[in-house]
Design a protein around this motif. Structure first.
Motif, PDB file in Angstrom:
ATOM      1  N   VAL A  48       0.835  -1.209   0.000  1.00  0.00           N
ATOM      2  CA  VAL A  48       0.000   0.000   0.000  1.00  0.00           C
ATOM      3  C   VAL A  48       0.870   1.260   0.000  1.00  0.00           C
ATOM      4  CG1 VAL A  48      -1.715   1.305   1.314  1.00  0.00           C
ATOM      5  CG2 VAL A  48      -1.937  -1.173   1.073  1.00  0.00           C
ATOM      6  N   LEU A  49       1.952   1.231   0.762  1.00  0.00           N
ATOM      7  CA  LEU A  49       2.860   2.389   0.779  1.00  0.00           C
ATOM      8  C   LEU A  49       3.490   2.604  -0.597  1.00  0.00           C
ATOM      9  CD1 LEU A  49       4.671   1.690   4.172  1.00  0.00           C
ATOM     10  CD2 LEU A  49       2.925   3.416   3.720  1.00  0.00           C
ATOM     11  N   ALA A  50       3.876   1.514  -1.236  1.00  0.00           N
ATOM     12  CA  ALA A  50       4.483   1.607  -2.562  1.00  0.00           C
ATOM     13  C   ALA A  50       3.492   2.165  -3.582  1.00  0.00           C
ATOM     14  CB  ALA A  50       4.995   0.241  -3.006  1.00  0.00           C
ATOM     15  N   ALA A  51       2.254   1.739  -3.506  1.00  0.00           N
ATOM     16  CA  ALA A  51       1.245   2.236  -4.443  1.00  0.00           C
ATOM     17  C   ALA A  51       1.060   3.745  -4.280  1.00  0.00           C
ATOM     18  CB  ALA A  51      -0.077   1.503  -4.236  1.00  0.00           C
ATOM     19  N   ASN A  52       1.063   4.216  -3.050  1.00  0.00           N
ATOM     20  CA  ASN A  52       0.950   5.647  -2.787  1.00  0.00           C
ATOM     21  C   ASN A  52       2.148   6.376  -3.381  1.00  0.00           C
ATOM     22  OD1 ASN A  52       1.122   8.221  -1.442  1.00  0.00           O
ATOM     23  ND2 ASN A  52      -0.410   7.470  -0.027  1.00  0.00           N
ATOM     24  N   GLN A  53       3.320   5.831  -3.169  1.00  0.00           N
ATOM     25  CA  GLN A  53       4.540   6.428  -3.710  1.00  0.00           C
ATOM     26  C   GLN A  53       4.500   6.435  -5.239  1.00  0.00           C
ATOM     27  OE1 GLN A  53       8.269   5.508  -1.577  1.00  0.00           O
ATOM     28  NE2 GLN A  53       8.905   4.617  -3.515  1.00  0.00           N
ATOM     29  N   GLY A  54       3.995   5.364  -5.826  1.00  0.00           N
ATOM     30  CA  GLY A  54       3.869   5.291  -7.274  1.00  0.00           C
ATOM     31  C   GLY A  54       2.946   6.368  -7.826  1.00  0.00           C
ATOM     32  N   LEU A  55       1.866   6.637  -7.105  1.00  0.00           N
ATOM     33  CA  LEU A  55       0.945   7.683  -7.529  1.00  0.00           C
ATOM     34  C   LEU A  55       1.655   9.031  -7.604  1.00  0.00           C
ATOM     35  CD1 LEU A  55      -1.992   8.371  -8.271  1.00  0.00           C
ATOM     36  CD2 LEU A  55      -2.386   8.774  -5.838  1.00  0.00           C
ATOM     37  N   TYR A  56       2.486   9.322  -6.613  1.00  0.00           N
ATOM     38  CA  TYR A  56       3.236  10.583  -6.620  1.00  0.00           C
ATOM     39  C   TYR A  56       4.213  10.644  -7.789  1.00  0.00           C
ATOM     40  CZ  TYR A  56       1.229  11.742  -2.126  1.00  0.00           C
ATOM     41  OH  TYR A  56       0.348  12.046  -1.115  1.00  0.00           O
ATOM     42  N   ASN A  57       4.830   9.521  -8.126  1.00  0.00           N
ATOM     43  CA  ASN A  57       5.703   9.498  -9.297  1.00  0.00           C
ATOM     44  C   ASN A  57       4.905   9.762 -10.565  1.00  0.00           C
ATOM     45  OD1 ASN A  57       8.606   8.929  -8.730  1.00  0.00           O
ATOM     46  ND2 ASN A  57       7.661   7.357  -7.468  1.00  0.00           N
ATOM     47  N   GLY A  58       3.676   9.282 -10.602  1.00  0.00           N
ATOM     48  CA  GLY A  58       2.798   9.580 -11.724  1.00  0.00           C
ATOM     49  C   GLY A  58       2.479  11.058 -11.833  1.00  0.00           C
ATOM     50  N   PHE A  59       2.278  11.711 -10.695  1.00  0.00           N
ATOM     51  CA  PHE A  59       2.024  13.153 -10.710  1.00  0.00           C
ATOM     52  C   PHE A  59       3.225  13.908 -11.283  1.00  0.00           C
ATOM     53  CE2 PHE A  59      -0.937  12.626  -6.820  1.00  0.00           C
ATOM     54  CZ  PHE A  59      -2.018  12.367  -7.638  1.00  0.00           C
ATOM     55  N   LEU A  92      17.362  13.095  -4.592  1.00  0.00           N
ATOM     56  CA  LEU A  92      18.364  13.316  -3.546  1.00  0.00           C
ATOM     57  C   LEU A  92      17.914  12.694  -2.224  1.00  0.00           C
ATOM     58  CD1 LEU A  92      19.533  17.018  -4.047  1.00  0.00           C
ATOM     59  CD2 LEU A  92      20.770  14.924  -4.613  1.00  0.00           C
ATOM     60  N   TYR A  93      16.669  12.949  -1.872  1.00  0.00           N
ATOM     61  CA  TYR A  93      16.139  12.406  -0.617  1.00  0.00           C
ATOM     62  C   TYR A  93      16.151  10.879  -0.641  1.00  0.00           C
ATOM     63  CZ  TYR A  93      13.160  11.706   3.422  1.00  0.00           C
ATOM     64  OH  TYR A  93      12.671  11.308   4.643  1.00  0.00           O
ATOM     65  N   GLY A  94      15.705  10.309  -1.740  1.00  0.00           N
ATOM     66  CA  GLY A  94      15.690   8.853  -1.859  1.00  0.00           C
ATOM     67  C   GLY A  94      17.086   8.256  -1.799  1.00  0.00           C
ATOM     68  N   SER A  95      18.064   8.963  -2.346  1.00  0.00           N
ATOM     69  CA  SER A  95      19.428   8.435  -2.330  1.00  0.00           C
ATOM     70  C   SER A  95      20.015   8.430  -0.923  1.00  0.00           C
ATOM     71  CB  SER A  95      20.329   9.234  -3.275  1.00  0.00           C
ATOM     72  OG  SER A  95      20.626  10.505  -2.756  1.00  0.00           O
ATOM     73  N   SER A  99      18.207   4.291  -1.106  1.00  0.00           N
ATOM     74  CA  SER A  99      19.246   3.602  -1.870  1.00  0.00           C
ATOM     75  C   SER A  99      20.090   4.618  -2.625  1.00  0.00           C
ATOM     76  CB  SER A  99      18.616   2.627  -2.866  1.00  0.00           C
ATOM     77  OG  SER A  99      19.591   2.111  -3.742  1.00  0.00           O
ATOM     78  N   ARG A 100      21.388   4.445  -2.562  1.00  0.00           N
ATOM     79  CA  ARG A 100      22.312   5.351  -3.246  1.00  0.00           C
ATOM     80  C   ARG A 100      22.081   5.368  -4.768  1.00  0.00           C
ATOM     81  NH1 ARG A 100      25.393   9.482  -1.562  1.00  0.00           N
ATOM     82  NH2 ARG A 100      27.583   9.205  -1.982  1.00  0.00           N
ATOM     83  N   LYS A 101      21.591   4.239  -5.312  1.00  0.00           N
ATOM     84  CA  LYS A 101      21.398   4.161  -6.767  1.00  0.00           C
ATOM     85  C   LYS A 101      20.321   5.128  -7.261  1.00  0.00           C
ATOM     86  CE  LYS A 101      18.232   0.252  -7.107  1.00  0.00           C
ATOM     87  NZ  LYS A 101      18.022  -1.080  -7.641  1.00  0.00           N
ATOM     88  N   ILE A 105      19.706   7.033 -10.857  1.00  0.00           N
ATOM     89  CA  ILE A 105      18.526   6.661 -11.634  1.00  0.00           C
ATOM     90  C   ILE A 105      17.533   7.814 -11.748  1.00  0.00           C
ATOM     91  CG2 ILE A 105      16.480   5.163 -11.606  1.00  0.00           C
ATOM     92  CD1 ILE A 105      18.287   3.008 -10.344  1.00  0.00           C
ATOM     93  N   GLN A 106      17.373   8.584 -10.680  1.00  0.00           N
ATOM     94  CA  GLN A 106      16.339   9.624 -10.651  1.00  0.00           C
ATOM     95  C   GLN A 106      16.925  11.038 -10.629  1.00  0.00           C
ATOM     96  OE1 GLN A 106      13.613   9.154  -7.395  1.00  0.00           O
ATOM     97  NE2 GLN A 106      12.213  10.684  -8.171  1.00  0.00           N
ATOM     98  N   ALA A 107      17.832  11.309  -9.705  1.00  0.00           N
ATOM     99  CA  ALA A 107      18.323  12.683  -9.535  1.00  0.00           C
ATOM    100  C   ALA A 107      19.200  13.143 -10.697  1.00  0.00           C
ATOM    101  CB  ALA A 107      19.070  12.817  -8.212  1.00  0.00           C
ATOM    102  N   LEU A 108      20.107  12.295 -11.151  1.00  0.00           N
ATOM    103  CA  LEU A 108      21.026  12.699 -12.219  1.00  0.00           C
ATOM    104  C   LEU A 108      20.301  13.037 -13.528  1.00  0.00           C
ATOM    105  CD1 LEU A 108      23.929  13.199 -13.117  1.00  0.00           C
ATOM    106  CD2 LEU A 108      24.081  10.759 -13.680  1.00  0.00           C
TER     107      LEU A 108
END
Length: 121
Positions: A48-59, A92-95, A99-101, A105-108
């Motif tokens: 459920v947490l992942a689905a919420n996070q996925g929705l924000y990535n969709g936004f 940046l926050y996620g790294s 995960s450092r990756k 994957i996202q910030a760079l």
């Protein structure tokens, strides 16, 4: 330069649509387990947490596509800066917290797109 910048913005948007699919629909499936390095019990417990996070990535993706579709170049520029900035900060926050990756994957990609948008603007 603007075309290349817009292409990179579109790639960042597509990446976030892919992340949406992974987090909302494939989290407990083999592709999601592999992408996030989880075991099935952990994935099920955080589904459920992942689905919420996925929705924000969709936004974020939709915001970038909105920016690319704007007829007004000044408004499009502002939208690109805002949504790429959001992606960069999230990366940046996620790294730091997950995960450092995520930095690569996202910030760079977001910061590269941001730089190109600023140079083309």
């Amino acid at each position: 330069m603007k075309t290349f910048a817009d292409l990179l913005v579109a790639l960042v948007a597509l990446e976030h649509l892919y992340i949406l699919v992974l987090e909302m629909f494939l989290w407990t499936k083999p592709a999601g387990l592999k992408a996030f390095g989880m075991k099935p019990p952990q994935a099920e417990a955080t589904r459920v947490l992942a689905a919420n996070q996925g929705l924000y990535n969709g936004f974020l993706a939709l915001g970038l596509f909105w920016a690319l579709s704007q007829a007004n170049p000044d408004f499009a520029f502002q939208l690109k800066l805002f949504f790429l900035g959001c992606v960069f900060v999230a990366g940046l926050y996620g790294s730091v917290t997950a995960s450092r990756k995520i930095l690569y994957i996202q910030a760079l990609p977001a910061v590269l797109a941001l730089i190109l948008v600023l140079l083309a603007g």
